[in-house]
Design a protein around this motif. Sequence first.
Motif: not given
Length: 366
Positions: A322-348
């Motif tokens: 139930h812990v989640r992060v956001l991807g491009p376009g507002g895609t909601v990604l569950n932390s336990t289902e993240l895989r290599e190659g997935d895209r996240l939104l971030g800031y540098l």
Amino acid sequence: MKLCWLDVRESGPARDAIVEEAVHQRVDAIVAADPAELEGLPPTVRKVLFPGGGDLPADLGSVDLVVVDGDRGRVAALAQEHPDVEFGRFVEVVDADTLEEACTAARTERWTVLLFRDPTKIPLEIVLAAAAQSTGNIITVAQDVTEAEIIFGVLEHGSEGVMLAPSAVGDATALKTAADDRPPALDLVELKVTGIAHVGMGERACVDTCTYFRQDEGILVGSHSKGMVLCVSETHPLPYMPTRPFRVNAGAIMSYTLASGERTQYLSELRAGSKVLAVDVKGQTRVATVGRVKIEKRPLLSVDAVAPDGTEVNLILQDDWHVRVLGPGGTVLNSTELREGDRLLGYLPTEDRHVGYPIDEFCREQ
């Protein structure tokens, strides 16, 4: 942009220094009781004459706007006598009758200056609601910068401006800072997940704010000050518990988050009353007040990612679906289902940090 008026009618010996500071800070108006005191001001500053209840001087000089303490008829008559000068109306609100006068003025006058004698902001809310469809400007008298900040936020949009009588040099700068305290948008980037690892138990922080997040909003969190991931709030439905639209299950306690003014803070440092930056998927930002922080021991997951410029980013967060992060376009990604190659939104952020402040120095985080 909120308007800042500085009332120097009773500034005394410090008047010249206060006016110099106000001009440097590009306040919107200087308010004086004598037209002579407004001479010499640059054209970037509105020259406002506020003589109180007395008669106007015969020569208004270079005055741009006159605030009249009187009824609407007097304002209209004076405007006819001086067609080259704008006129506004002053109303002191002390009871129901003067509150109605204030509502009428706010609906009909180009400029309305209001003074509320009681500390409650309910009368100001009523005036703002009554004048919601008008095109005039409401300037509310503030006793200090703290009250000015409150006035700017009443009914979310607040008065168009604040008039403050400064008590010392520095007040103009503080008022301008309060008026301009609207954080700029951020340039978010797409991060590519490069690795995920279970890292055992540790303390994580849930940041509970005093505001509702939208479904495309969260806060930026990262293990390093130069790279953060957009962690979404608990606004999205869950099968086993109700939503918590004020909460972000943010990450491990040593993580950075971004506050206003480009300053970072550790999640462990946040307290009731702290400020964090709410960020949406387009990079639009707003300041959110922290109501509490819940720190509890939970299993943790480490997520590595890389930005297009090669910057490496890490986020350690709770290892739970139930812990989640956001991807491009507002895609909601569950932390336990993240895989290599997935895209996240971030800031540098571009600068290193010292006690949370940006600083140009060598600093390596790993």
